[in-house]
Design a protein around this motif. Structure first.
Motif, PDB file in Angstrom:
ATOM      1  N   ILE A   1     -74.672  17.429  -9.379  1.00  0.00           N
ATOM      2  CA  ILE A   1     -75.471  17.811  -8.210  1.00  0.00           C
ATOM      3  C   ILE A   1     -75.331  18.966  -8.010  1.00  0.00           C
ATOM      4  N   ASP A   2     -76.216  19.862  -7.756  1.00  0.00           N
ATOM      5  CA  ASP A   2     -76.087  21.316  -7.376  1.00  0.00           C
ATOM      6  C   ASP A   2     -75.820  21.730  -5.965  1.00  0.00           C
ATOM      7  N   MET A   3     -74.444  21.967  -5.879  1.00  0.00           N
ATOM      8  CA  MET A   3     -73.723  22.214  -4.362  1.00  0.00           C
ATOM      9  C   MET A   3     -73.672  23.539  -4.798  1.00  0.00           C
ATOM     10  N   ARG A   4     -74.371  24.381  -4.520  1.00  0.00           N
ATOM     11  CA  ARG A   4     -74.376  25.883  -4.658  1.00  0.00           C
ATOM     12  C   ARG A   4     -73.133  26.641  -3.828  1.00  0.00           C
ATOM     13  N   ASP A   5     -73.074  26.339  -2.630  1.00  0.00           N
ATOM     14  CA  ASP A   5     -72.240  26.957  -1.824  1.00  0.00           C
ATOM     15  C   ASP A   5     -71.157  26.256  -0.840  1.00  0.00           C
ATOM     16  N   VAL A   6     -70.048  25.390  -1.658  1.00  0.00           N
ATOM     17  CA  VAL A   6     -69.259  24.681  -1.001  1.00  0.00           C
ATOM     18  C   VAL A   6     -68.514  25.593  -0.255  1.00  0.00           C
ATOM     19  N   VAL A   7     -68.322  25.400   1.140  1.00  0.00           N
ATOM     20  CA  VAL A   7     -67.498  26.332   1.903  1.00  0.00           C
ATOM     21  C   VAL A   7     -65.984  25.911   2.510  1.00  0.00           C
ATOM     22  N   GLY A   8     -65.936  24.465   2.156  1.00  0.00           N
ATOM     23  CA  GLY A   8     -64.675  23.888   2.574  1.00  0.00           C
ATOM     24  C   GLY A   8     -64.595  22.525   1.886  1.00  0.00           C
ATOM     25  N   PHE A   9     -63.232  22.158   1.452  1.00  0.00           N
ATOM     26  CA  PHE A   9     -62.782  21.034   0.682  1.00  0.00           C
ATOM     27  C   PHE A   9     -61.629  20.690   1.106  1.00  0.00           C
ATOM     28  N   GLN A  10     -61.211  19.203   1.461  1.00  0.00           N
ATOM     29  CA  GLN A  10     -59.923  18.633   1.841  1.00  0.00           C
ATOM     30  C   GLN A  10     -59.789  17.427   1.171  1.00  0.00           C
ATOM     31  N   ALA A  11     -58.831  16.843   0.867  1.00  0.00           N
ATOM     32  CA  ALA A  11     -58.430  15.489   0.361  1.00  0.00           C
ATOM     33  C   ALA A  11     -57.200  15.133   0.773  1.00  0.00           C
ATOM     34  N   GLU A  12     -56.905  13.718   1.130  1.00  0.00           N
ATOM     35  CA  GLU A  12     -55.614  13.256   1.330  1.00  0.00           C
ATOM     36  C   GLU A  12     -55.445  12.122   0.926  1.00  0.00           C
ATOM     37  N   GLN A  13     -54.318  11.727   0.047  1.00  0.00           N
ATOM     38  CA  GLN A  13     -53.828  10.641  -0.487  1.00  0.00           C
ATOM     39  C   GLN A  13     -53.861   9.456   0.623  1.00  0.00           C
ATOM     40  N   GLN A  14     -54.234   8.370   0.196  1.00  0.00           N
ATOM     41  CA  GLN A  14     -54.140   7.034   1.039  1.00  0.00           C
ATOM     42  C   GLN A  14     -52.929   6.292   0.470  1.00  0.00           C
ATOM     43  N   VAL A  15     -52.454   5.367   1.375  1.00  0.00           N
ATOM     44  CA  VAL A  15     -51.222   4.726   0.734  1.00  0.00           C
ATOM     45  C   VAL A  15     -51.182   3.443   1.665  1.00  0.00           C
ATOM     46  N   LYS A  16     -50.685   2.325   0.909  1.00  0.00           N
ATOM     47  CA  LYS A  16     -50.469   1.077   1.676  1.00  0.00           C
ATOM     48  C   LYS A  16     -48.880   0.875   1.947  1.00  0.00           C
ATOM     49  N   GLN A  17     -48.459   0.979   2.992  1.00  0.00           N
ATOM     50  CA  GLN A  17     -46.937   0.860   3.348  1.00  0.00           C
ATOM     51  C   GLN A  17     -46.536  -0.358   2.859  1.00  0.00           C
ATOM     52  N   GLN A  18     -45.479  -0.670   2.244  1.00  0.00           N
ATOM     53  CA  GLN A  18     -44.904  -1.890   1.734  1.00  0.00           C
ATOM     54  C   GLN A  18     -43.697  -1.913   2.111  1.00  0.00           C
ATOM     55  N   ARG A  19     -43.141  -3.087   2.903  1.00  0.00           N
ATOM     56  CA  ARG A  19     -42.032  -3.283   3.599  1.00  0.00           C
ATOM     57  C   ARG A  19     -41.142  -4.680   3.444  1.00  0.00           C
ATOM     58  N   SER A  20     -40.122  -4.710   3.194  1.00  0.00           N
ATOM     59  CA  SER A  20     -39.372  -5.835   3.232  1.00  0.00           C
ATOM     60  C   SER A  20     -38.289  -5.766   4.378  1.00  0.00           C
ATOM     61  N   ASP A  21     -38.161  -6.814   5.012  1.00  0.00           N
ATOM     62  CA  ASP A  21     -36.928  -6.840   6.084  1.00  0.00           C
ATOM     63  C   ASP A  21     -36.011  -8.030   5.725  1.00  0.00           C
ATOM     64  N   PRO A  22     -35.119  -7.709   4.672  1.00  0.00           N
ATOM     65  CA  PRO A  22     -34.267  -9.021   4.269  1.00  0.00           C
ATOM     66  C   PRO A  22     -33.464  -9.274   5.415  1.00  0.00           C
ATOM     67  N   LEU A  23     -32.985 -10.639   5.559  1.00  0.00           N
ATOM     68  CA  LEU A  23     -31.969 -10.877   6.659  1.00  0.00           C
ATOM     69  C   LEU A  23     -30.626 -10.573   6.187  1.00  0.00           C
TER      70      LEU A  23
END
Length: 141
Positions: free
Chosen positions: A22-44
């Motif tokens: 796709i011809d996007m001739r003039d991209v003037v800004g770009f940003q990306a951020e990683q998405q994560v799923k937080q995994q947690r264990s709370d052992p007794l």
């Protein structure tokens, strides 16, 4: 001595949709951020443990409208869904010219797009469009 830091002009963005550039001739800004799923264990019997698992990437880019290419792509995506129930996907390539002269290339795969701003049309102003995206994964190639 050259610039030791990345600056905005060091980046180029290319969009492929269903294998077509796709011809996007003039991209003037770009940003990306990683998405994560937080995994947690709370052992007794121990201290809490937390870690993150990858969950894709979210981002957006802006382009100054130089053609109907992006509008036509969005119209085609909608038509494909309404006419045949088909939802395509894309790939975004980000090229970064590094200070040492090398080029880093990142591939965002499984991309879904949303045209979050199709532009504001006002006399004597450039129309800037904004696209938000989700990518399943980012690879270094």
């Amino acid at each position: 001595m050259g610039n030791p830091y990345s600056i905005g002009r060091d980046c180029q963005v290319v969009l492929l949709w269903n294998g077509v550039r796709i011809d996007m001739r003039d991209v003037v800004g770009f940003q990306a951020e990683q998405q994560v799923k937080q995994q947690r264990s709370d052992p007794l019997n121990s201290v809490p443990v937390e870690f993150n698992t990858p969950a894709g990437w979210r981002g957006q880019f802006q382009l100054d409208r130089g053609s109907a290419a992006l509008d036509n792509l969005v119209a085609a995506i909608e038509a494909a869904f309404w006419n045949a129930g088909v939802i395509g996907s894309g790939t975004i390539y980000q090229y970064i010219a590094e200070a040492d002269g090398s080029v880093s290339t990142y591939e965002f795969i499984g991309v879904a797009l949303t045209l979050t701003n199709s532009g504001r049309y006002k006399a004597e102003n450039i129309v800037t469009q904004t696209v938000s995206f989700f990518a399943s994964q980012r690879n270094r190639i």
